[in-house]
Design a protein around this motif. Structure first.
Motif, short mmCIF file in Angstrom:
data_model
loop_
_atom_site.label_atom_id
_atom_site.label_comp_id
_atom_site.label_asym_id
_atom_site.label_seq_id
_atom_site.Cartn_x
_atom_site.Cartn_y
_atom_site.Cartn_z
N THR A 161 0.84 -1.20 0.00
CA THR A 161 0.00 0.00 0.00
C THR A 161 0.87 1.25 0.00
O THR A 161 2.04 1.20 0.41
N ASN A 164 -0.94 6.86 3.37
CA ASN A 164 -1.81 6.37 4.45
C ASN A 164 -3.25 6.55 4.00
O ASN A 164 -3.73 7.68 3.88
N GLY A 166 -5.43 4.82 5.73
CA GLY A 166 -5.85 4.08 6.90
C GLY A 166 -6.93 4.80 7.68
O GLY A 166 -7.48 5.82 7.24
N THR A 177 -6.89 0.27 4.03
CA THR A 177 -6.56 -0.61 5.17
C THR A 177 -7.77 -1.39 5.65
O THR A 177 -7.60 -2.41 6.34
N ILE A 180 -7.68 -4.95 4.85
CA ILE A 180 -6.59 -5.59 5.59
C ILE A 180 -7.03 -5.89 7.02
O ILE A 180 -6.84 -7.00 7.54
N TYR A 181 -7.65 -4.90 7.68
CA TYR A 181 -8.13 -5.12 9.05
C TYR A 181 -9.17 -6.23 9.08
O TYR A 181 -9.17 -7.10 9.97
N VAL A 192 1.92 -6.71 5.10
CA VAL A 192 1.77 -5.44 4.36
C VAL A 192 3.13 -4.81 4.12
O VAL A 192 3.93 -4.65 5.05
N VAL A 194 4.65 -1.45 3.45
CA VAL A 194 4.20 -0.07 3.66
C VAL A 194 5.18 0.87 2.96
O VAL A 194 6.33 1.02 3.40
N THR A 207 0.89 4.88 8.53
CA THR A 207 0.45 3.50 8.24
C THR A 207 1.23 2.51 9.08
O THR A 207 0.64 1.57 9.65
N GLU A 210 -0.26 2.53 12.45
CA GLU A 210 -1.52 1.79 12.47
C GLU A 210 -1.25 0.27 12.48
O GLU A 210 -1.87 -0.47 13.25
N MET A 211 -0.34 -0.18 11.62
CA MET A 211 -0.06 -1.61 11.54
C MET A 211 0.50 -2.12 12.89
O MET A 211 0.11 -3.18 13.37
N HIS A 218 4.04 -6.41 9.02
CA HIS A 218 4.35 -5.43 7.97
C HIS A 218 5.83 -5.14 7.91
O HIS A 218 6.58 -5.40 8.86
#
Ligand SMILES: CSC[C@H]1O[C@H](OP(=O)(O)O)[C@H](O)[C@@H]1O
Length: 367
Positions: A161, A164, A166, A177, A180-181, A192, A194, A207, A210-211, A218
């Motif tokens: 990805t 962001n 996200g 995202t 993905i979630y 992922v 990033v 991102t 977040e991951m 990731h």
């Protein structure tokens, strides 16, 4: 989404402080700063200087800015002046105009005395709608990831990805995202890649944060590594966000997206765009010629932000004194490089036919 187990949105109206609160994303991942936006200048500055960013979140922030102004001065003059001030903060993400138009369409027919309450209700509704749209994008995108996992015998699904897209770019869930979630929650083995996403590094700063927060496997990669990973079969699918997608399926997104799409095409890697419908600009067909591309300060290229040895967030210069910089913040990926659009209504081809099948109410615009 949750931060250390506590549910958050990226923007919300806080009853205790009687103010709209945001996560000031300029300080992530090193500091979580929550700040109030109290007047029109606060809202305009927060959008223009990217305290908040991401097309859906920009729209939501503008909606709240309009609501706060209607509580101060609900006149027609101020309604239109507020629209102008907030609209002029950033030129590319269509959600900004979409949200402001939705607010004005709700408020203009009302007597001024009724506008403050109606504006708050509409701003809240725009936020709630964004959360639901992104949840559905996650469900629709999950099907793609399930198919890849099945083809790999339950093996790891590798997603690349960019920037962001996200939950920090929206009110919640995110767009790119969200699948993905949803896949992680469904027990699919996800990884992922990033993209750091120079120059503002939304990938490296936001991102990746977040991951980490959601324990999604990731790797952070430099923007220039994506093509190499695709050449070596390490990427199963690319999923990105968008700031404006045209009626023909041209996709405007963070600078560098176009190069990823070229590499994906060259290596037969599926390239999908997570696309909430408020990000479709049905009035535009040729993205390359018609979408205004924001040109930001060259200082964002010549300097980089990070945490210094003493733990403070600092800016450091990385280029010689006197070196100038160009900084186009977005590019346009032609529809023919896009495998499909993941919308809240389903997945379609990036073509007028595909888009009008999911959005028949706009069929004429998509011809
Ligand atoms: C879900 S929209 C996210 C979209 O917005 C970002 O731009 P910016 O951080 O400059 O607001 C980037 O293009 C993301 O794909």
């Amino acid at each position: 989404m949750k931060i250390n187990g506590t549910p958050y949105r990226s923007i919300w109206r806080d009853a205790a402080s009687d103010a709209v609160q945001i996560i000031d994303q300029r300080w992530l991942p090193h500091e979580l700063r929550i700040v109030p936006l109290r007047n029109l200048n606060d809202f305009a500055t927060a959008i223009r200087d990217m305290w908040v960013r991401g097309a859906p979140l920009i729209g939501a922030t503008a909606a709240w800015g309009m609501a706060e102004e209607m509580a101060r001065d609900p006149s027609d003059t101020n309604l239109n002046a507020t629209w102008d001030v907030l609209h002029d903060t950033r030129p590319t993400a269509i959600n900004l105009r979409w949200a402001l138009d939705a607010m004005r369409a709700t408020l203009a027919p009302l007597p001024p005395a009724k506008r403050a309450d109606a504006a708050r209700a509409k701003a809240e509704a725009i936020c709630d709608e964004d959360v639901e749209i992104n949840r559905r994008i996650g469900e629709n995108g999950l099907a793609l990831l399930r198919d890849i996992a099945a083809r790999k015998g339950g093996g790891r699904v590798n997603v690349l990805t960019h920037c962001n897209a996200g939950w920090l770019a929206t009110v919640d869930w995110g767009t790119a995202t969200s699948p993905i979630y949803h896949a992680v929650e469904a027990g699919i083995d996800m990884h992922v890649f990033v993209d750091e996403t120079r120059p503002r590094n939304q990938g490296a700063l936001l991102t990746a944060w977040e991951m980490n927060s959601h324990r999604v496997s990731h790797d952070l990669i430099v923007d220039n590594a994506g093509g190499h990973l695709m050449q070596h079969g390490e990427v199963d699918i690319v999923i990105v966000g968008t700031d404006r997608t045209t009626a023909r399926g041209d996709v405007c997104n963070k600078i560098g997206t176009y190069l990823k799409a070229l590499a994906a095409k060259a290596n037969d890697v599926p390239f999908y765009v997570a696309l909430p419908s408020p990000t479709i600009d049905w009035t535009v067909r040729d993205g390359l010629r018609e979408i205004p591309i924001e040109e930001r300060s060259g200082r964002e290229v010549t300097h980089v932000q990070g945490r210094g040895p003493d733990g403070r967030v600092v800016d450091v210069q990385i280029s010689p004194d006197g070196t100038g910089a160009r900084n186009p913040a977005f590019d346009v990926t032609p529809a023919e490089l896009v495998t499909g659009l993941i919308t809240e209504r389903g997945i379609c081809a990036a073509t007028p036919k595909g888009m009008s099948a999911l959005f028949p109410e706009y069929a004429t615009a998509a011809q």
